[in-house]
Scaffold this motif. Sequence first.
Motif, PDB file in Angstrom:
ATOM      1  N   SER A  43      83.245  21.201 -13.293  1.00 52.89           N
ATOM      2  CA  SER A  43      83.847  22.144 -14.223  1.00 52.89           C
ATOM      3  C   SER A  43      82.853  22.499 -15.308  1.00 52.89           C
ATOM      4  CB  SER A  43      85.112  21.551 -14.860  1.00 52.89           C
ATOM      5  OG  SER A  43      86.103  21.351 -13.880  1.00 52.89           O
ATOM      6  N   ASP A  57      86.327  26.279 -13.256  1.00 53.40           N
ATOM      7  CA  ASP A  57      85.858  25.510 -12.101  1.00 53.40           C
ATOM      8  C   ASP A  57      84.658  26.197 -11.467  1.00 53.40           C
ATOM      9  OD1 ASP A  57      87.774  23.380 -12.116  1.00 53.40           O
ATOM     10  OD2 ASP A  57      89.270  24.811 -11.412  1.00 53.40           O
ATOM     11  N   ILE A  80      98.901  14.387 -12.296  1.00 56.07           N
ATOM     12  CA  ILE A  80      98.226  15.662 -12.556  1.00 56.07           C
ATOM     13  C   ILE A  80      99.195  16.797 -12.252  1.00 56.07           C
ATOM     14  CG2 ILE A  80      96.324  17.171 -11.848  1.00 56.07           C
ATOM     15  CD1 ILE A  80      94.762  14.579 -11.209  1.00 56.07           C
ATOM     16  N   LEU A 116      94.963  23.190 -11.017  1.00 58.33           N
ATOM     17  CA  LEU A 116      95.219  21.967 -11.785  1.00 58.33           C
ATOM     18  C   LEU A 116      95.121  22.279 -13.267  1.00 58.33           C
ATOM     19  CD1 LEU A 116      94.486  20.934  -8.936  1.00 58.33           C
ATOM     20  CD2 LEU A 116      93.426  18.972 -10.040  1.00 58.33           C
ATOM     21  N   ASN A 117      96.100  21.818 -14.047  1.00 57.30           N
ATOM     22  CA  ASN A 117      96.013  21.954 -15.501  1.00 57.30           C
ATOM     23  C   ASN A 117      94.771  21.224 -15.983  1.00 57.30           C
ATOM     24  OD1 ASN A 117      98.235  23.491 -16.557  1.00 57.30           O
ATOM     25  ND2 ASN A 117      99.559  21.899 -15.713  1.00 57.30           N
ATOM     26  N   GLY A 118      93.894  21.938 -16.674  1.00 56.75           N
ATOM     27  CA  GLY A 118      92.655  21.330 -17.159  1.00 56.75           C
ATOM     28  C   GLY A 118      91.509  21.450 -16.178  1.00 56.75           C
ATOM     29  N   ASN A 121      88.361  19.188 -12.338  1.00 55.70           N
ATOM     30  CA  ASN A 121      87.714  17.962 -12.810  1.00 55.70           C
ATOM     31  C   ASN A 121      88.741  16.928 -13.277  1.00 55.70           C
ATOM     32  OD1 ASN A 121      84.975  17.151 -12.815  1.00 55.70           O
ATOM     33  ND2 ASN A 121      85.083  16.940 -15.032  1.00 55.70           N
ATOM     34  N   GLN A 122      89.987  17.368 -13.561  1.00 53.76           N
ATOM     35  CA  GLN A 122      91.043  16.423 -13.930  1.00 53.76           C
ATOM     36  C   GLN A 122      91.290  15.420 -12.808  1.00 53.76           C
ATOM     37  OE1 GLN A 122      92.430  16.017 -16.919  1.00 53.76           O
ATOM     38  NE2 GLN A 122      90.991  17.594 -17.559  1.00 53.76           N
ATOM     39  N   LEU A 123      91.149  15.867 -11.574  1.00 51.07           N
ATOM     40  CA  LEU A 123      91.324  14.972 -10.428  1.00 51.07           C
ATOM     41  C   LEU A 123      90.228  13.905 -10.415  1.00 51.07           C
ATOM     42  CD1 LEU A 123      92.632  14.096  -7.797  1.00 51.07           C
ATOM     43  CD2 LEU A 123      91.501  16.016  -6.657  1.00 51.07           C
ATOM     44  N   ASN A 125      88.444  12.913 -13.011  1.00 50.61           N
ATOM     45  CA  ASN A 125      88.639  12.043 -14.178  1.00 50.61           C
ATOM     46  C   ASN A 125      89.761  11.037 -13.961  1.00 50.61           C
ATOM     47  OD1 ASN A 125      86.567  13.326 -15.525  1.00 50.61           O
ATOM     48  ND2 ASN A 125      87.925  14.742 -16.585  1.00 50.61           N
ATOM     49  N   ALA A 126      90.847  11.469 -13.322  1.00 52.48           N
ATOM     50  CA  ALA A 126      91.966  10.555 -13.058  1.00 52.48           C
ATOM     51  C   ALA A 126      91.541   9.439 -12.110  1.00 52.48           C
ATOM     52  CB  ALA A 126      93.151  11.320 -12.487  1.00 52.48           C
ATOM     53  N   ASP A 129      89.392   6.906 -13.907  1.00 51.26           N
ATOM     54  CA  ASP A 129      90.188   5.991 -14.737  1.00 51.26           C
ATOM     55  C   ASP A 129      90.655   4.775 -13.951  1.00 51.26           C
ATOM     56  OD1 ASP A 129      89.930   7.579 -16.980  1.00 51.26           O
ATOM     57  OD2 ASP A 129      91.907   8.529 -16.759  1.00 51.26           O
TER      58      ASP A 129
END
Length: 194
Positions: A43, A57, A80, A116-118, A121-123, A125-126, A129
């Motif tokens: 992203s 993206d 997500i 995806l909201n955000g 790259n949210q995927l 990042n999740a 984590d």
Amino acid sequence: KTKVAIVGAGLSGLYAAYLLERQGIKDYLIFESRDRVGGRIESGFVLSDNGQNDVFDLGPTWCWPEFQTQLKNALDRLGITLFEQYETGDVLLERGGLLPTSRQHGYTNQPTSMRLNGGMNQLINALLDCVAPSKIHTSHKVQSITYEASGRIKLDLQVGVNKQPKCITAQSVMLALPPRLAGMIEFSPKLPNN
């Protein structure tokens, strides 16, 4: 030394690590040749007029949960959320080169394209984590994979910009990279063609 070596820290490699974690398997390492994780998912960020970072993206952008049920299940487990791609109005097409930008009537996708909201790259990042940073080794390019008579698997790597040699042994190896890139690794014995 590790029980499982995962080659590639894109979506597939990180998701493999996430699934190992869910099964209680903690003895694994991920090796990525690039200096970042995420593979084709990346992203970009632009500072908007209101001082917020706008995300766009650079790789994969859309998903279709009705068809991609495994992805939808993973997104749900990771918390997500999605939104529908805006589909009203005209579309501007940039074809590159010397061709001018053209305006065309928009169209509606069936099923609806989702985002995806955000950003995608949210995927990544999740998943990050859920994986200890010490498990991920970027700038570690796998040069060769050797299956030894003892049953051990030896991975020879080049590390960093200086390409320092490093050797890892594993019980199992997961290749989580495109076939084109897997073809750049030397296997001994050679893998079958099919």
